[in-house]
Design an enzyme around this catalytic site. Sequence first.
Site, mmCIF file in Angstrom:
data_model
loop_
_atom_site.group_PDB
_atom_site.id
_atom_site.type_symbol
_atom_site.label_atom_id
_atom_site.label_comp_id
_atom_site.label_asym_id
_atom_site.label_seq_id
_atom_site.Cartn_x
_atom_site.Cartn_y
_atom_site.Cartn_z
ATOM 1 N N GLY A 46 -10.022 39.848 37.023
ATOM 2 C CA GLY A 46 -9.424 40.307 35.780
ATOM 3 C C GLY A 46 -9.661 39.284 34.687
ATOM 4 N N GLN A 51 -8.396 35.097 26.813
ATOM 5 C CA GLN A 51 -9.046 34.120 27.690
ATOM 6 C C GLN A 51 -10.475 33.829 27.253
ATOM 7 O OE1 GLN A 51 -7.722 36.292 31.454
ATOM 8 N NE2 GLN A 51 -7.791 34.143 32.093
ATOM 9 N N CYS A 91 -5.732 32.102 38.196
ATOM 10 C CA CYS A 91 -6.099 32.466 36.823
ATOM 11 C C CYS A 91 -7.349 31.698 36.411
ATOM 12 C CB CYS A 91 -4.943 32.123 35.887
ATOM 13 S SG CYS A 91 -5.232 32.576 34.173
ATOM 14 N N LEU A 92 -8.276 32.406 35.792
ATOM 15 C CA LEU A 92 -9.511 31.766 35.338
ATOM 16 C C LEU A 92 -9.240 30.714 34.265
ATOM 17 C CD1 LEU A 92 -11.893 34.867 35.233
ATOM 18 C CD2 LEU A 92 -11.725 33.099 37.003
ATOM 19 N N HIS A 133 -0.822 40.928 35.365
ATOM 20 C CA HIS A 133 -1.226 39.552 35.053
ATOM 21 C C HIS A 133 -1.992 39.520 33.728
ATOM 22 C CE1 HIS A 133 -2.937 35.518 36.392
ATOM 23 N NE2 HIS A 133 -3.769 35.861 35.427
ATOM 24 N N GLU A 134 -2.929 40.463 33.553
ATOM 25 C CA GLU A 134 -3.742 40.480 32.330
ATOM 26 C C GLU A 134 -2.926 40.927 31.118
ATOM 27 O OE1 GLU A 134 -6.352 38.833 32.577
ATOM 28 O OE2 GLU A 134 -6.487 38.906 34.758
ATOM 29 N N HIS A 137 -1.167 38.078 29.677
ATOM 30 C CA HIS A 137 -2.011 37.278 28.769
ATOM 31 C C HIS A 137 -1.958 37.838 27.346
ATOM 32 C CE1 HIS A 137 -4.002 34.272 31.189
ATOM 33 N NE2 HIS A 137 -4.360 35.162 32.101
#
Length: 167
Positions: A46, A51, A91-92, A133-134, A137
Site C-alpha cells: 500500500g 508518502q 510502513c514504507l 493504514h493508507e 496517512h
Amino acid sequence: MEKLDIVLYPDEGLREICAPVEQMNDRISNLIDEMFLTMYDAPGIGLAAPQVAVQERLLVVDVSETNDEPIALINPEIIQAKGEIVWEEGCLSLPGIYAKVKRPSDILVRGLDRDGKPIELEASDLLAVCIQHEIDHLDGKLFIDHLSGLKRNRALQKYRKLAQQPE
C-alpha cells in the site's frame, strides 16, 4: 513513468491532512501509475499520496502475492466498520519498524476509482487493514499512533537507530 521517492518519517508532510482530489485528469492518472510502480518496487502492499510528497486524498493497494490485484482509491472514506483484527503492520515511510495494531476486520469504503467513477468496496482482513493504514496517512496519522506510548517510543528508538546505520 518513473519511480517516486518515498517520504520518510519524521517528514512533516506525513502529518498533514490531505486535500480532496478535485478532478480526475492526466496528472492524477500518471500519479496513480507512478505510485503503483513505486509501491511494487519498494516492495510494499500500500502507498498513500503523502508518502510521495503529494498532499491529496489518493491511495493505491495490492495485497495479492502476484501483484495483479491493484486498487486505486481517490477520496476514500470508510462508511462502515465492524469486527476486530490484530495485524503486524509496517510502513514504507518507517522502514524496518513493525508492530501489532488493532483495527476493524471488515470495512466498507467509498470513493472514486482510477477512472473517476464512484466505487464502494467491501474489504476484510489484510485488505481492510491495508486500506485503513493508507487512509490514516491521508489524515496525517501513522500506524505507530495506534500504539501505546511505551511501544511507540520503543519503535521510534529502533527506527532512529536503523536510520543512523550506513546503507
